[in-house]
Design a protein around this motif. Structure first.
Motif, PDB file in Angstrom:
ATOM      1  N   PHE A  97     -16.731  11.657  -2.385  1.00  0.00           N
ATOM      2  CA  PHE A  97     -16.119  11.740  -3.708  1.00  0.00           C
ATOM      3  C   PHE A  97     -15.943  13.169  -4.215  1.00  0.00           C
ATOM      4  O   PHE A  97     -15.326  13.377  -5.253  1.00  0.00           O
ATOM      5  CB  PHE A  97     -16.917  10.901  -4.712  1.00  0.00           C
ATOM      6  N   GLU A  98     -16.463  14.124  -3.486  1.00  0.00           N
ATOM      7  CA  GLU A  98     -16.236  15.527  -3.838  1.00  0.00           C
ATOM      8  C   GLU A  98     -15.037  16.099  -3.100  1.00  0.00           C
ATOM      9  O   GLU A  98     -14.680  17.255  -3.293  1.00  0.00           O
ATOM     10  CB  GLU A  98     -17.487  16.351  -3.530  1.00  0.00           C
ATOM     11  N   SER A  99     -14.413  15.291  -2.276  1.00  0.00           N
ATOM     12  CA  SER A  99     -13.283  15.743  -1.480  1.00  0.00           C
ATOM     13  C   SER A  99     -11.961  15.479  -2.198  1.00  0.00           C
ATOM     14  O   SER A  99     -11.600  14.319  -2.420  1.00  0.00           O
ATOM     15  CB  SER A  99     -13.279  15.008  -0.125  1.00  0.00           C
ATOM     16  N   PRO A 100     -11.221  16.544  -2.561  1.00  0.00           N
ATOM     17  CA  PRO A 100      -9.908  16.310  -3.173  1.00  0.00           C
ATOM     18  C   PRO A 100      -8.961  15.594  -2.195  1.00  0.00           C
ATOM     19  O   PRO A 100      -8.060  14.872  -2.611  1.00  0.00           O
ATOM     20  CB  PRO A 100      -9.391  17.707  -3.532  1.00  0.00           C
ATOM     21  N   HIS A 101      -9.208  15.758  -0.912  1.00  0.00           N
ATOM     22  CA  HIS A 101      -8.413  15.069   0.106  1.00  0.00           C
ATOM     23  C   HIS A 101      -8.612  13.554  -0.006  1.00  0.00           C
ATOM     24  O   HIS A 101      -7.652  12.784   0.123  1.00  0.00           O
ATOM     25  CB  HIS A 101      -8.824  15.580   1.495  1.00  0.00           C
ATOM     26  N   PHE A 102      -9.840  13.125  -0.262  1.00  0.00           N
ATOM     27  CA  PHE A 102     -10.115  11.701  -0.470  1.00  0.00           C
ATOM     28  C   PHE A 102      -9.326  11.175  -1.669  1.00  0.00           C
ATOM     29  O   PHE A 102      -8.716  10.112  -1.616  1.00  0.00           O
ATOM     30  CB  PHE A 102     -11.617  11.466  -0.681  1.00  0.00           C
ATOM     31  N   TRP A 103      -9.343  11.912  -2.756  1.00  0.00           N
ATOM     32  CA  TRP A 103      -8.679  11.450  -3.979  1.00  0.00           C
ATOM     33  C   TRP A 103      -7.170  11.422  -3.825  1.00  0.00           C
ATOM     34  O   TRP A 103      -6.519  10.490  -4.300  1.00  0.00           O
ATOM     35  CB  TRP A 103      -9.119  12.290  -5.175  1.00  0.00           C
ATOM     36  N   THR A 104      -6.593  12.429  -3.173  1.00  0.00           N
ATOM     37  CA  THR A 104      -5.135  12.392  -2.990  1.00  0.00           C
ATOM     38  C   THR A 104      -4.740  11.277  -2.028  1.00  0.00           C
ATOM     39  O   THR A 104      -3.718  10.621  -2.225  1.00  0.00           O
ATOM     40  CB  THR A 104      -4.574  13.749  -2.506  1.00  0.00           C
ATOM     41  N   GLY A 105      -5.562  11.035  -1.005  1.00  0.00           N
ATOM     42  CA  GLY A 105      -5.283   9.926  -0.086  1.00  0.00           C
ATOM     43  C   GLY A 105      -5.341   8.587  -0.797  1.00  0.00           C
ATOM     44  O   GLY A 105      -4.507   7.702  -0.569  1.00  0.00           O
ATOM     45  N   SER A 106      -6.317   8.434  -1.679  1.00  0.00           N
ATOM     46  CA  SER A 106      -6.436   7.203  -2.462  1.00  0.00           C
ATOM     47  C   SER A 106      -5.232   7.032  -3.378  1.00  0.00           C
ATOM     48  O   SER A 106      -4.664   5.935  -3.485  1.00  0.00           O
ATOM     49  CB  SER A 106      -7.721   7.229  -3.296  1.00  0.00           C
ATOM     50  N   LEU A 107      -4.823   8.115  -4.018  1.00  0.00           N
ATOM     51  CA  LEU A 107      -3.657   8.068  -4.907  1.00  0.00           C
ATOM     52  C   LEU A 107      -2.384   7.728  -4.126  1.00  0.00           C
ATOM     53  O   LEU A 107      -1.555   6.941  -4.587  1.00  0.00           O
ATOM     54  CB  LEU A 107      -3.504   9.395  -5.653  1.00  0.00           C
ATOM     55  N   VAL A 108      -2.228   8.300  -2.944  1.00  0.00           N
ATOM     56  CA  VAL A 108      -1.068   7.997  -2.106  1.00  0.00           C
ATOM     57  C   VAL A 108      -0.986   6.499  -1.829  1.00  0.00           C
ATOM     58  O   VAL A 108       0.072   5.877  -1.982  1.00  0.00           O
ATOM     59  CB  VAL A 108      -1.102   8.794  -0.773  1.00  0.00           C
ATOM     60  N   LEU A 109      -2.096   5.895  -1.435  1.00  0.00           N
ATOM     61  CA  LEU A 109      -2.075   4.462  -1.122  1.00  0.00           C
ATOM     62  C   LEU A 109      -1.793   3.614  -2.350  1.00  0.00           C
ATOM     63  O   LEU A 109      -1.058   2.622  -2.277  1.00  0.00           O
ATOM     64  CB  LEU A 109      -3.376   4.035  -0.455  1.00  0.00           C
ATOM     65  N   ILE A 110      -2.342   3.981  -3.489  1.00  0.00           N
ATOM     66  CA  ILE A 110      -2.079   3.238  -4.724  1.00  0.00           C
ATOM     67  C   ILE A 110      -0.594   3.332  -5.089  1.00  0.00           C
ATOM     68  O   ILE A 110       0.042   2.327  -5.412  1.00  0.00           O
ATOM     69  CB  ILE A 110      -2.970   3.752  -5.875  1.00  0.00           C
ATOM     70  N   LEU A 111      -0.037   4.540  -5.016  1.00  0.00           N
ATOM     71  CA  LEU A 111       1.378   4.721  -5.345  1.00  0.00           C
ATOM     72  C   LEU A 111       2.284   4.018  -4.344  1.00  0.00           C
ATOM     73  O   LEU A 111       3.319   3.439  -4.728  1.00  0.00           O
ATOM     74  CB  LEU A 111       1.718   6.209  -5.441  1.00  0.00           C
ATOM     75  N   LEU A 112       1.913   4.047  -3.071  1.00  0.00           N
ATOM     76  CA  LEU A 112       2.697   3.316  -2.072  1.00  0.00           C
ATOM     77  C   LEU A 112       2.659   1.810  -2.340  1.00  0.00           C
ATOM     78  O   LEU A 112       3.666   1.119  -2.172  1.00  0.00           O
ATOM     79  CB  LEU A 112       2.199   3.607  -0.653  1.00  0.00           C
ATOM     80  N   LEU A 113       1.522   1.324  -2.755  1.00  0.00           N
ATOM     81  CA  LEU A 113       1.409  -0.094  -3.088  1.00  0.00           C
ATOM     82  C   LEU A 113       2.311  -0.434  -4.281  1.00  0.00           C
ATOM     83  O   LEU A 113       3.033  -1.435  -4.255  1.00  0.00           O
ATOM     84  CB  LEU A 113      -0.043  -0.459  -3.379  1.00  0.00           C
ATOM     85  N   ILE A 114       2.290   0.395  -5.298  1.00  0.00           N
ATOM     86  CA  ILE A 114       3.164   0.188  -6.460  1.00  0.00           C
ATOM     87  C   ILE A 114       4.625   0.214  -6.033  1.00  0.00           C
ATOM     88  O   ILE A 114       5.424  -0.648  -6.428  1.00  0.00           O
ATOM     89  CB  ILE A 114       2.884   1.248  -7.550  1.00  0.00           C
ATOM     90  N   ASN A 115       4.987   1.190  -5.204  1.00  0.00           N
ATOM     91  CA  ASN A 115       6.373   1.297  -4.751  1.00  0.00           C
ATOM     92  C   ASN A 115       6.772   0.094  -3.893  1.00  0.00           C
ATOM     93  O   ASN A 115       7.907  -0.367  -3.956  1.00  0.00           O
ATOM     94  CB  ASN A 115       6.584   2.611  -3.989  1.00  0.00           C
TER      95      ASN A 115
END
Length: 154
Positions: A97-115
């Motif tokens: 949870f300290e990894s910004p890479h983890f957070w951007t990867g999570s955001l990518v998947l959420i946005l892809l799901l929305i799209n």
């Protein structure tokens, strides 16, 4: 509250016990996901825009079909690579949870799901505003994937 790293540690320890070379642990996820993002992501984005902008109906149809065929596979491979990235962090003893890479990867998947939902609804009956939202959101996701890659490399 459960600590995700602690919960995944037995699996990470098992993988460590296999003697997987450190370069594979460290670079396996970035290389495989890089291929998906560069090859599939650029093609999905390109065909999506070619579909929207093509004047020729046959060319537009061909690009639409290619986009519709490959976009779900791109989502699948990115979603399948996500746990590998998380496990790689645990194997390397990095805080997830300290990894910004983890957070951007999570955001990518959420946005892809929305799209994906926007698309699977048929753009709510073909509404131009949803088609435009889908196109620009998809392009934004590809840009976010570039940021995601940079954060993973630093």
């Amino acid at each position: 509250m459960i600590n995700v790293s602690e919960a995944l540690e037995p699996l990470a320890a098992w993988f460590r016990s296999l003697g997987i070379p450190q370069p594979i642990v460290e670079w396996g996820h970035p290389v495989m996901m890089g291929i998906v993002v560069v090859v599939m992501g650029s093609y999905v984005g390109w065909t999506g825009w070619r579909y929207r902008l093509a004047k020729d109906k046959d060319e537009s149809f061909k690009n639409r079909m290619n986009h519709r065929l490959l976009a779900p596979w791109m989502f699948f491979f990115l979603a399948a690579g996500y746990p590998g990235g998380v496990l790689s962090l645990v194997m390397q003893r990095h805080a997830i949870f300290e990894s910004p890479h983890f957070w951007t990867g999570s955001l990518v998947l959420i946005l892809l799901l929305i799209n994906s939902v926007i698309s699977f609804t048929g753009f709510a009956g073909g509404k131009p505003a949803l088609r435009t939202t889908h196109a620009y959101l998809g392009s934004g996701i590809l840009g976010l994937l570039v940021v995601h890659a940079v954060l993973g490399l630093i």
